[in-house]
Design a protein around this motif. Structure first.
Motif, PDB file in Angstrom:
ATOM      1  N   TYR A  38       2.241 -21.271 -38.472  1.00 14.15           N
ATOM      2  CA  TYR A  38       1.036 -21.652 -39.038  1.00 14.15           C
ATOM      3  C   TYR A  38      -0.042 -21.128 -37.781  1.00 14.15           C
ATOM      4  CZ  TYR A  38       3.559 -24.911 -42.138  1.00 14.15           C
ATOM      5  OH  TYR A  38       4.070 -25.597 -43.244  1.00 14.15           O
ATOM      6  N   GLN A  39      -1.093 -21.141 -38.268  1.00 15.13           N
ATOM      7  CA  GLN A  39      -1.975 -20.606 -37.250  1.00 15.13           C
ATOM      8  C   GLN A  39      -2.399 -21.930 -36.574  1.00 15.13           C
ATOM      9  OE1 GLN A  39      -5.874 -19.682 -39.319  1.00 15.13           O
ATOM     10  NE2 GLN A  39      -6.775 -19.008 -37.295  1.00 15.13           N
ATOM     11  N   HIS A  40      -2.713 -23.135 -37.066  1.00 13.39           N
ATOM     12  CA  HIS A  40      -3.124 -24.077 -36.032  1.00 13.39           C
ATOM     13  C   HIS A  40      -2.258 -25.438 -36.255  1.00 13.39           C
ATOM     14  CE1 HIS A  40      -6.660 -22.292 -34.157  1.00 13.39           C
ATOM     15  NE2 HIS A  40      -7.246 -22.139 -35.824  1.00 13.39           N
ATOM     16  N   ILE A  41      -1.250 -25.416 -37.051  1.00 12.22           N
ATOM     17  CA  ILE A  41      -0.407 -26.378 -37.149  1.00 12.22           C
ATOM     18  C   ILE A  41       0.742 -26.464 -36.337  1.00 12.22           C
ATOM     19  CG2 ILE A  41       0.859 -27.924 -39.010  1.00 12.22           C
ATOM     20  CD1 ILE A  41      -0.735 -26.971 -41.212  1.00 12.22           C
ATOM     21  N   LYS A  42       1.042 -27.554 -35.553  1.00  9.91           N
ATOM     22  CA  LYS A  42       2.083 -27.659 -34.591  1.00  9.91           C
ATOM     23  C   LYS A  42       3.347 -28.189 -35.245  1.00  9.91           C
ATOM     24  CE  LYS A  42      -0.773 -26.852 -30.638  1.00  9.91           C
ATOM     25  NZ  LYS A  42      -2.093 -27.432 -30.952  1.00  9.91           N
ATOM     26  N   VAL A  43       4.285 -27.429 -35.713  1.00 15.15           N
ATOM     27  CA  VAL A  43       5.435 -28.389 -36.128  1.00 15.15           C
ATOM     28  C   VAL A  43       6.247 -28.808 -34.843  1.00 15.15           C
ATOM     29  CG1 VAL A  43       7.528 -27.941 -37.299  1.00 15.15           C
ATOM     30  CG2 VAL A  43       5.554 -26.290 -37.934  1.00 15.15           C
ATOM     31  N   THR A  77      -7.751 -30.858 -43.040  1.00 16.60           N
ATOM     32  CA  THR A  77      -8.910 -30.460 -43.856  1.00 16.60           C
ATOM     33  C   THR A  77     -10.033 -31.476 -43.869  1.00 16.60           C
ATOM     34  OG1 THR A  77      -7.095 -30.538 -45.800  1.00 16.60           O
ATOM     35  CG2 THR A  77      -9.293 -30.904 -46.630  1.00 16.60           C
ATOM     36  N   GLY A  78     -11.197 -30.730 -44.229  1.00 15.08           N
ATOM     37  CA  GLY A  78     -12.684 -31.586 -43.751  1.00 15.08           C
ATOM     38  C   GLY A  78     -13.234 -31.222 -42.563  1.00 15.08           C
ATOM     39  N   GLU A  79     -13.869 -32.083 -41.760  1.00 16.16           N
ATOM     40  CA  GLU A  79     -14.568 -31.692 -40.748  1.00 16.16           C
ATOM     41  C   GLU A  79     -13.803 -31.230 -39.582  1.00 16.16           C
ATOM     42  OE1 GLU A  79     -16.671 -35.501 -40.082  1.00 16.16           O
ATOM     43  OE2 GLU A  79     -17.712 -35.109 -41.939  1.00 16.16           O
ATOM     44  N   LYS A  80     -12.623 -31.712 -39.179  1.00 16.35           N
ATOM     45  CA  LYS A  80     -11.882 -31.261 -38.180  1.00 16.35           C
ATOM     46  C   LYS A  80     -11.407 -29.923 -38.666  1.00 16.35           C
ATOM     47  CE  LYS A  80      -8.629 -33.634 -35.230  1.00 16.35           C
ATOM     48  NZ  LYS A  80      -7.686 -34.986 -35.051  1.00 16.35           N
ATOM     49  N   ALA A  81     -11.145 -29.499 -39.905  1.00 18.99           N
ATOM     50  CA  ALA A  81     -10.495 -28.310 -40.148  1.00 18.99           C
ATOM     51  C   ALA A  81     -11.950 -27.249 -39.906  1.00 18.99           C
ATOM     52  CB  ALA A  81     -10.067 -28.294 -41.670  1.00 18.99           C
ATOM     53  N   ALA A  82     -12.950 -27.745 -40.488  1.00 21.88           N
ATOM     54  CA  ALA A  82     -14.267 -26.759 -40.251  1.00 21.88           C
ATOM     55  C   ALA A  82     -14.258 -26.314 -38.656  1.00 21.88           C
ATOM     56  CB  ALA A  82     -15.343 -27.461 -40.775  1.00 21.88           C
ATOM     57  N   TRP A  85     -13.185 -25.533 -44.255  1.00 15.71           N
ATOM     58  CA  TRP A  85     -13.128 -26.945 -44.730  1.00 15.71           C
ATOM     59  C   TRP A  85     -11.612 -27.274 -45.388  1.00 15.71           C
ATOM     60  CZ3 TRP A  85     -16.977 -30.644 -43.576  1.00 15.71           C
ATOM     61  CH2 TRP A  85     -18.196 -30.062 -43.207  1.00 15.71           C
ATOM     62  N   PHE A  86     -10.994 -26.089 -45.886  1.00 13.06           N
ATOM     63  CA  PHE A  86     -10.077 -26.353 -46.838  1.00 13.06           C
ATOM     64  C   PHE A  86      -8.969 -25.215 -46.474  1.00 13.06           C
ATOM     65  CE2 PHE A  86      -8.109 -26.684 -51.194  1.00 13.06           C
ATOM     66  CZ  PHE A  86      -7.808 -27.966 -51.217  1.00 13.06           C
ATOM     67  N   PRO A  87      -8.366 -25.334 -45.367  1.00  9.88           N
ATOM     68  CA  PRO A  87      -7.439 -24.215 -44.930  1.00  9.88           C
ATOM     69  C   PRO A  87      -6.179 -23.865 -45.821  1.00  9.88           C
ATOM     70  CG  PRO A  87      -7.783 -25.761 -43.093  1.00  9.88           C
ATOM     71  CD  PRO A  87      -8.327 -26.297 -44.290  1.00  9.88           C
ATOM     72  N   GLU A 115      -3.453 -22.954 -45.070  1.00  8.14           N
ATOM     73  CA  GLU A 115      -2.069 -23.449 -44.388  1.00  8.14           C
ATOM     74  C   GLU A 115      -1.808 -24.861 -44.658  1.00  8.14           C
ATOM     75  OE1 GLU A 115      -1.738 -22.047 -40.623  1.00  8.14           O
ATOM     76  OE2 GLU A 115      -2.766 -23.765 -39.545  1.00  8.14           O
ATOM     77  N   THR A 116      -2.860 -25.612 -44.950  1.00  8.97           N
ATOM     78  CA  THR A 116      -2.598 -27.238 -45.073  1.00  8.97           C
ATOM     79  C   THR A 116      -1.971 -27.449 -46.290  1.00  8.97           C
ATOM     80  OG1 THR A 116      -4.625 -27.684 -43.944  1.00  8.97           O
ATOM     81  CG2 THR A 116      -3.923 -29.188 -45.465  1.00  8.97           C
ATOM     82  N   LEU A 117      -2.509 -26.780 -47.415  1.00 13.47           N
ATOM     83  CA  LEU A 117      -1.646 -26.870 -48.870  1.00 13.47           C
ATOM     84  C   LEU A 117      -0.376 -26.314 -48.698  1.00 13.47           C
ATOM     85  CD1 LEU A 117      -4.327 -25.309 -51.257  1.00 13.47           C
ATOM     86  CD2 LEU A 117      -3.655 -27.633 -50.793  1.00 13.47           C
ATOM     87  N   ASP A 118       0.065 -25.258 -47.925  1.00 13.30           N
ATOM     88  CA  ASP A 118       1.339 -24.692 -47.770  1.00 13.30           C
ATOM     89  C   ASP A 118       2.214 -25.774 -47.079  1.00 13.30           C
ATOM     90  OD1 ASP A 118       0.481 -22.267 -48.581  1.00 13.30           O
ATOM     91  OD2 ASP A 118       0.295 -21.319 -46.939  1.00 13.30           O
ATOM     92  N   ALA A 119       1.294 -26.417 -46.180  1.00 13.27           N
ATOM     93  CA  ALA A 119       2.411 -27.453 -45.216  1.00 13.27           C
ATOM     94  C   ALA A 119       2.744 -28.765 -46.403  1.00 13.27           C
ATOM     95  CB  ALA A 119       1.609 -27.998 -44.165  1.00 13.27           C
ATOM     96  N   ILE A 120       1.867 -29.045 -47.219  1.00 14.27           N
ATOM     97  CA  ILE A 120       2.218 -30.287 -48.110  1.00 14.27           C
ATOM     98  C   ILE A 120       2.998 -29.746 -48.843  1.00 14.27           C
ATOM     99  CG2 ILE A 120       1.189 -31.869 -49.634  1.00 14.27           C
ATOM    100  CD1 ILE A 120      -1.590 -31.613 -48.205  1.00 14.27           C
ATOM    101  N   LYS A 121       2.980 -28.664 -49.520  1.00 10.06           N
ATOM    102  CA  LYS A 121       4.137 -27.981 -50.527  1.00 10.06           C
ATOM    103  C   LYS A 121       5.181 -27.953 -49.972  1.00 10.06           C
ATOM    104  CE  LYS A 121       0.812 -25.319 -53.423  1.00 10.06           C
ATOM    105  NZ  LYS A 121       0.401 -24.085 -53.212  1.00 10.06           N
TER     106      LYS A 121
END
Ligand code: NDP
Ligand code: AKG
Ligand code: MG
Length: 418
Positions: free
Chosen positions: A3-8, A72-77, A84-86, A88-94
């Motif tokens: 991921y770009q910013h998500i730390k597993v 997602t949202g302000e922190k993502a922006a 606002w809606f990266p 990779e967030t959707l990828d992670a939830i899936k």
């Protein structure tokens, strides 16, 4: 997956879904979470503390959640340079299939569309399940709040809520109006100049998959009735069709029979042999019914916007949206979230009630089969409320209560988990 910013997290495994849609939950599952905008910064860390304490107490260290922050949202922006809606967030939830989110801000009357709705649409989380129950001692505007015990199954992917609309005075709105007038023979648009237009899609497929889940829940939980809530007298081919398709499903798939010639339908609970009544109520009448005769309703199946209104109204009956939990579900993904929004005026004050998100996490633990930890959360919540150690929303209506901060209420829940 990189991921770009998500730390597993270094430790932990994915929850996976079997072919029969049951879950394999490892002892150290990775659970993605979105902190949320506004009061998300207050309630999300408290929810995590309470869940960790319940899990540690229930399983003596054998099980533990590895939390993974996604954005997602302000922190993502901020993090993703204006996005606002990266993706990779959707990828992670899936990929991780069970997650929880704080509330996200939606501007009114302009700006971007709801990120909450976008998550539901992108992940096809077509069920919004919102249980409404009273905790003994919670202050309520009604005399007998204990009579309110309902679960809302709100259709989460269609309806006017999908946001298909055009602004008044734009070429797009004018084009739709022209099409309606010239090709569809519509004569009832009262003021066609400078007129905004919205579209309300309601399909058979969308209705049937939601109502099927609601009926199955009524059966599994051995509940006496399911009520279809609609405004089908006015919106015949959307809300009225929702009602008709729901009854048809009860007849065709659940072996229903008409009660006194219909339209109410009776089905047998195959597990208990008891009768379940499938009935319908028009939405405006339902808002007074739930207030005056709440004990006549248990499971509610309704469209997206009706479900939104009904959720907050019912939450108020049992003490407010400070303790109103929810889940957004598809067949294989579950994203839990509170019913309330970002309550921006309270942001960062460590003040609001974290109960809604904690009870959303309680639903998540049950979804994972970690019922012992979920039970401890209910015990802790009951204990904290009965000791009258509560946040401002309850304290202002309770006599002799002690006012706690958001984080202190979390600590009180943990203390009462005994
Ligand atoms: N799923 C989501 O993420 C949702 C997001 N939203 C978004 O949230 C934003 C704000 O919406 P708004 O209409 O103000 O609705 P909110 O639900 O955010 O807040 C309305 C009021 O509800 C009470 N409240 C909300 N949360 C709590 C809590 N945890 N504890 C105690 N009281 C609480 C407060 O009442 P009081 O003033 O009496 O103290 C608050 O002022 C909007 O951008 C909206 O689109 C809205 C709903 C759902
Ligand atoms: O997405 C939003 O901003 C509001 C959503 C909402 O009120 C709800 O889903 O209950
Ligand atoms: Mg709402």
């Amino acid at each position: 997956m990189g991921y770009q910013h998500i730390k597993v997290p270094a430790e932990g495994e994915k929850i996976t879904v079997n072919a029969d849609l049951s879950l394999n939950v490892p002892d150290r599952p990775v659970i993605p979470f979105i902190e949320g905008d506004g009061i998300g910064v207050d309630i999300t860390p408290v929810m995590i503390n309470v869940v960790d304490a319940a899990v540690a107490k229930a399983y003596s260290g054998k099980k533990k959640i590895s939390w993974m922050e996604i954005y997602t949202g302000e922190k993502a922006a901020e993090l993703y340079e204006g996005d606002w809606f990266p993706a990779e967030t959707l990828d992670a939830i899936k990929d991780y299939v069970v997650g929880i989110k704080g509330p996200l801000t939606t501007p009114v009357g302009g700006g971007f569309r709801s990120l909450n709705v976008a998550l539901r649409q992108e992940l096809d989380l077509y069920v919004c399940q919102r249980p409404v129950r009273w905790f003994e001692g919670v202050p309520s505007p009604v005399k007998e709040p204990g009579k309110t015990n309902m679960v809302i199954f709100r259709e989460n992917s269609e309806d006017i809520y999908a946001g298909i609309e055009w602004k008044a005075g734009t070429p797009e709105a004018d084009k739709v109006i022209e099409f309606l007038q010239e090709e569809m023979g519509v004569t009832k648009i009262r003021f066609p100049q400078e007129c905004g237009i919205g579209i309300k899609p309601v399909s058979k497929e969308g209705t049937v998959r939601l109502v099927r889940k609601a009926i199955q829940y009524t059966i599994d939980q051995d509940l006496p009735s399911l009520t279809i809530v609609h405004k089908g007298n006015i919106m015949k081919f959307t809300e009225g069709a929702f009602k008709n398709w729901a009854y048809e499903l009860a007849m065709e798939e659940f072996g229903g029979t008409l009660i006194d010639g219909g339209p109410w339908v009776s089905i047998k609970n195959p597990n208990t042999g008891k009768d379940i009544v499938i009935k319908d109520v028009i939405a405006d009448a339902m808002l007074q019914q739930v207030l005056l005769r709440p004990d006549e309703y248990s499971v509610i199946a309704t469209l997206n916007l009706n479900g939104d209104y009904l959720s907050d109204a019912l939450a108020a009956q049992v003490g407010g949206i400070g303790i109103a939990p929810g889940a957004n579900l598809s067949d294989n993904i579950a994203l839990f979230e509170a019913t309330h929004g970002t309550a921006p005026k309270y942001t960062g004050q460590d003040k609001v009630n974290p109960g809604s998100l904690i009870l959303s996490a309680e639903m998540m633990l049950r979804h994972m089969g970690w019922n012992e930890a979920a039970d401890l959360i209910i015990t802790g919540m009951n204990g904290a409320i009965q000791a009258k150690t509560v946040t401002y929303d309850f304290e202002r209506l309770m006599e002799g209560a002690t006012l706690l901060k958001c984080s202190e209420f979390g600590d009180a829940i943990v203390k009462h988990m005994a």
